[in-house]
Every structure is written in C-alpha cells, then in structure tokens.
Write a protein that holds these residues in place. Sequence first.
Motif, short mmCIF file in Angstrom:
data_model
loop_
_atom_site.label_atom_id
_atom_site.label_comp_id
_atom_site.label_asym_id
_atom_site.label_seq_id
_atom_site.Cartn_x
_atom_site.Cartn_y
_atom_site.Cartn_z
N HIS A 188 0.81 -1.22 0.00
CA HIS A 188 0.00 0.00 0.00
C HIS A 188 0.84 1.27 0.00
CE1 HIS A 188 1.04 -0.48 4.22
NE2 HIS A 188 0.66 0.77 4.44
N ILE A 189 2.15 1.14 -0.11
CA ILE A 189 3.04 2.30 0.01
C ILE A 189 3.50 2.75 -1.37
CG2 ILE A 189 5.30 3.07 0.84
CD1 ILE A 189 4.89 1.30 3.27
N ASP A 241 -3.51 2.47 4.98
CA ASP A 241 -2.60 3.21 5.85
C ASP A 241 -3.08 3.20 7.29
OD1 ASP A 241 -0.96 3.98 3.72
OD2 ASP A 241 -1.91 5.93 3.47
N GLN A 242 -4.34 3.54 7.49
CA GLN A 242 -4.87 3.72 8.84
C GLN A 242 -4.98 2.41 9.62
OE1 GLN A 242 -6.23 6.91 10.44
NE2 GLN A 242 -4.57 7.44 9.06
N TYR A 445 1.01 7.29 2.68
CA TYR A 445 0.39 8.47 2.10
C TYR A 445 -0.43 9.25 3.14
CZ TYR A 445 -2.70 11.22 -0.96
OH TYR A 445 -3.40 12.23 -1.57
N PHE A 446 -1.30 8.57 3.86
CA PHE A 446 -2.13 9.19 4.90
C PHE A 446 -1.81 8.50 6.22
CE2 PHE A 446 -6.30 10.09 7.00
CZ PHE A 446 -6.29 11.46 6.88
N GLY A 447 -0.53 8.45 6.52
CA GLY A 447 -0.08 7.68 7.67
C GLY A 447 -0.25 8.40 8.99
N LEU A 508 2.10 5.42 14.73
CA LEU A 508 2.40 4.09 14.20
C LEU A 508 2.52 4.15 12.69
CD1 LEU A 508 -0.34 2.14 16.23
CD2 LEU A 508 2.04 2.50 16.89
N GLY A 509 3.29 3.23 12.12
CA GLY A 509 3.35 3.13 10.68
C GLY A 509 4.74 2.89 10.14
#
Length: 627
Positions: A188-189, A241-242, A445-447, A508-509
């Motif tokens: 997803h990155i 991401d979430q 992206y929306f981390g 987190l991420g």
Amino acid sequence: MKSNQQKQSKNPAQRLLSSSLLCALLSTAFSAGAADTLAARQEIGSADALIRSLVSQHANPNSNANARVAGSDDIAINKNQQFDNDITDYHFKDGVLSVSGKARGVANSTFYLKGTAKNLHGYLIKRDQKKAYEYSTDAKGIVSVTEVPISKVIPDLDEGWLKATTVNNLAGAIHPVYSTMALRQARHIGPYNNEDVTKLESKPGSAWVFYLNHSAVMSGTTPLNGVTKENMYRAWQIVADQYSMYNINITTNPAVYNAAKSANILRTGVINFVNQDGRSNAPLSSFGTTSAGTLYRNPSSGFDYGYGIGMTAAHEVGHQMGMNHDRGGSGGEYFEGIAAYQWGPIMGNYWMGANWASSRWTWSKGEYSTASNFEDDLRIMNVNESIPYVADDNPSGKNLAVDAAGNISPSTNFGQIEKTGDTDTFNFTVTGNGKLDLKIDPIEYFGMLDVDAKIYNSANTLVASSNKAVNRSAEFIGLNLSAGNYRLVIAGGAEGTPSNGFSNYSSLGYYGMKGSLVGSTPPVDVMLTSGVGLANQSASTGAWKYYAIDVPAGKTSVVFNINGANGDADLYSQLSVKPTTAAYKCKSDGATSIETCTVNAPAAGRYYLGVYAYSAFNTLTVKATVN
C-alpha cells in the motif's frame, strides 16, 4: 458446527429464517401504536437459548415458526411484523454466532447480531422510521433489547452537518505528498503504478479481511463519473494506511472477501460505495457481520475523490469496528483537532485539517484536554474485534545497510512501528572519523507516524536525537561520529503534551531512511547485480569472500550459486549481516565448488553471500538472481 450461510430462495418453503430471539420485543412498549418516546429495557431470555433457537431454525427452516424451541427457556417465536426479522447471512462455529438481515417487510432496515452465549450484542435499525434497538447481554447471560437513539447506532446521519462543516474548509485544501522514499516497501506504500484497482490487497493471505466494495462506481476496471484509477487507488490506500498496524487485508477484490467470509464471517467487514450523493455512514460494531457501511459519491469541493473518500472510509470503517466519535472542544460531537500540532483523531472532524500541510489523523483514547470519549481505539480493534497486530519486523535489531560508497537507501533501510512504544534498532560501525547525513521519513500516504530517532554509542550514551516539530520526519545533518559502534533507535514520536498535542499512543506506521555514512565499515567485497555472474574469484584455504545484493519487497525468491572447476568452495547467505557457518538463511557445502541455495519469499533487505574456501579455489564465478 461448520460455517454456513443461509441465502434467500425463490421457493416459499425455503424462505428466510424468522428470528425467534425477537419474540419478547413485542410487548406493548414496542407495539406499532406505542408512544414515540424511547422504550424501557425488555429482557428476552438467555443468550444460550437464543443461540440454540437460531441454530435449530437454521437446521430446520421449514419447521412451524410459532412452535416453542426445546430447551429455549420458554422463549416463543412471535410473528408480529413490527419486529420479525429475516436473516440473510448466518454463521455459527465454535460457539460464536453472526447473523445479519433486516426487519421483515421493512426495506430500509438492518439487523445484525454477533457474539457468544456470554456476550451477544447487536442492533435492529429502521432508517425511514428513525428508530433503532440495541441487543445486549448482562452479567447473568440474559439478553435484553432497548430502544436507543438512531444516532447511537449510525453516528453520521446529519446531512446538514457535512455541508456546514466542509463548505469553508475545502477551498485550497492541501493534499498529502508522497515521500520520495515511498518505494513499495509494502503493497500500500507509494504512488499509483497502473495496478488493477478492482484487485487491490494490502495484506494478501490474511484471514482478516475488510472489503471496499466499489463495484457500484465502476464499469469493469474503469471508474465512473470521471474519477481516475489513481483516485480509486488512493481511497483504498488511505484505509490501508490507517489499519496497517493490524494483520487485516484491506481489499477491493470480491473473491478475496467472499473466500474469507465463507471461512469465518466474524473476521470480515464490508463497506459499499454508492453512485449518488449523500452523507456517508456506517452501523456501529457491524464488523464480523455482512451489515455494510455506505460511502456516498460527493463532489470533491477541493478534496479529490480519492483523498476525501479515503478519509471518510477510514472513519466509517472505524464505526464498524466499534468506535464512536471523538468529541470535545468547539467541535462538539466531532473534535476538530489541534491546529498548533496539525493533529486530530480520525474519529473526530478530519475535514478541519484540510489546510494543514503536515496533518496527522490518528486513533485516540481521549488524551486531549477537552475529550469526553475515552475509548481506547486500538484496544477495541485488537481485543473486542480480535484483530491481531502484525508481527514485529525488527524485534532484536538489524544492521544498517550501507553500500560500498557509503549510501543508505530506503529500498533496504525501512521498517514499521507496529504498537504503542515499539522501537526499531539499526546497528552500524564507524572505522575512522565518520559523518552521518540521514533523513527518516514516514512513507505512508495518509499515515499516522511521527518519527522520533535517537543515536547511541557503545556505552549507551545518547549522541544525537531528532523529532522535527510539525514535520513528522527526523533528520541528522553532518553529524560527526568518532570510531566505534552505534545504535540508531527509531520510535513513534509525540509533540506537545497528551492534553495539548499528542502522545505516541497511535504514532504508528512505516518509515524509510535515506542518506550517507562516510567512514563506515565496508560491508562487502563486491555488490552483485541480479543475474550477472562475477568471474575469476579466488581464495586460499580457510579464507572468506563476501558479496551482497539488495532485494526489494515483494520478490518470490533469491537464488545464490557459485561455479568453479577446482578446490572446495562452500556457499552461505544471510540477511542484513555477513553469514557464518553457524548463522545463515541458506547454505550449500558439498565436496566441490559447484553450489546453489535459495531463499524463498525473501524479506526485503540486503542479503550477504559468503564463500568459504574449505580448500583453495580460483576461477570461481559468483552469482545471485532475484526473482
């Protein structure tokens, strides 16, 4: 009992199950002529009896619907149409139940119930009537039903709120920018790369699946309404991401969802994109059932379809996981975030950050000063819904991968902070007067990650630290280091205070690293190119020769081989560090200098190839092939 699902048949003899567990709802308090005030709590019997009743009905769908069920604690099936339910999906396995359906004769309605004999919980929703009923189980195992405000069950219904809140915030909205280090370190990155948006998966093979059903806004693999495939990719990407800290596969592939649902519906969820405008919403705690959330197609108004729909999907899926709104401050029902730190809870008013260049929207447990909801979001998903965290990708430290020229590449130097308080360690050695230039970026992206980085020497003394304010990255520029061994420790960062700012609770991420280290220990004799043999290698008896190759994420195998006509060369490989005869990923140590070994499904990183001269060799060819 094996997992089953009951689907509607055109044959009247096979009509949908009529739920006996609703019989006691039909007291005068819930009659069609009752007052509009919320009704009192009504007990309807033991959870164990209700489950056995449903199991019996599923096994015998043609039985007399008004008969008592043996052993059901005298719970009768009442046929009053006001509360009689059709069950369209049924699952019962290992004592755990999940049923979904609707109120019979009420088209715009939803019914779902899940749990065990110790804790059954669910809702009946009648949208057109603006009514909802909650099923709950007390400490004695008795199930009761209570009429509740529909806003408790479907928190996002007020169309006017969306218009009033977003009209002034979306002009000039700032979209997230992909980090230059986002290189598909996970599926997803990174930017869209012409993937089939109908078959996206964030964690293929996981038994836990959440399905983004966008079939209504697609024509085959082409989006409708002028929406681009990149928009659709971003919508999926934001949800991935979430939820990336959990072992749950966010997918747009219906075949993946259907397979997971057949195996265990309690590990699945679904939200439906619809081809009309409206207020997106989702039923509370409906994960583990087929009761779906709804994502409306709305004009972008400054947010593109992918960004706006993606944020909304992450929020609505949160409701389906069991989370309520993060309230407080001037935002009331929807906390508007803290502008000074460009932070807010994803279950609050994420629209308010439209003009924040470095916004971070994360899960929350109500640490900010005006909070009135203290739910622990991460615990709800992990404990209440039994969704496991992903495995720690760096439990005991790794070597920082530095090439012969001193370069540090994000393709081989990256990781993930999976849990609150997790830290990742990278070891490196400086042989003389060294200098470190290094940037560490969050790469989703929306981390949610805010990077905190620290460097310690061999005496465990802190040498340097970085956590750039309202920037989310960490950076070391021209850091002079004397000869010695060092540890780079990466963690989720925090800013301000938990009451006025944010803690590392949901920092987190994924992150990536890019830079250079001058004066570091040369890691290998030669860097190999995939599929290209390096000829004329030689070594005397008892000597080692070392080589390396960088393996990106998502490869199927890496094959190492040596081929020589004399001596006895043995082959060893290892990830991140040089192999030994006792520590290796694969080896081949036959009696000749012709050896091959393979690492299947290799983790991304630098693989070291060690060739040991059991007896002296020359004219040896060394090769590594990444497949």
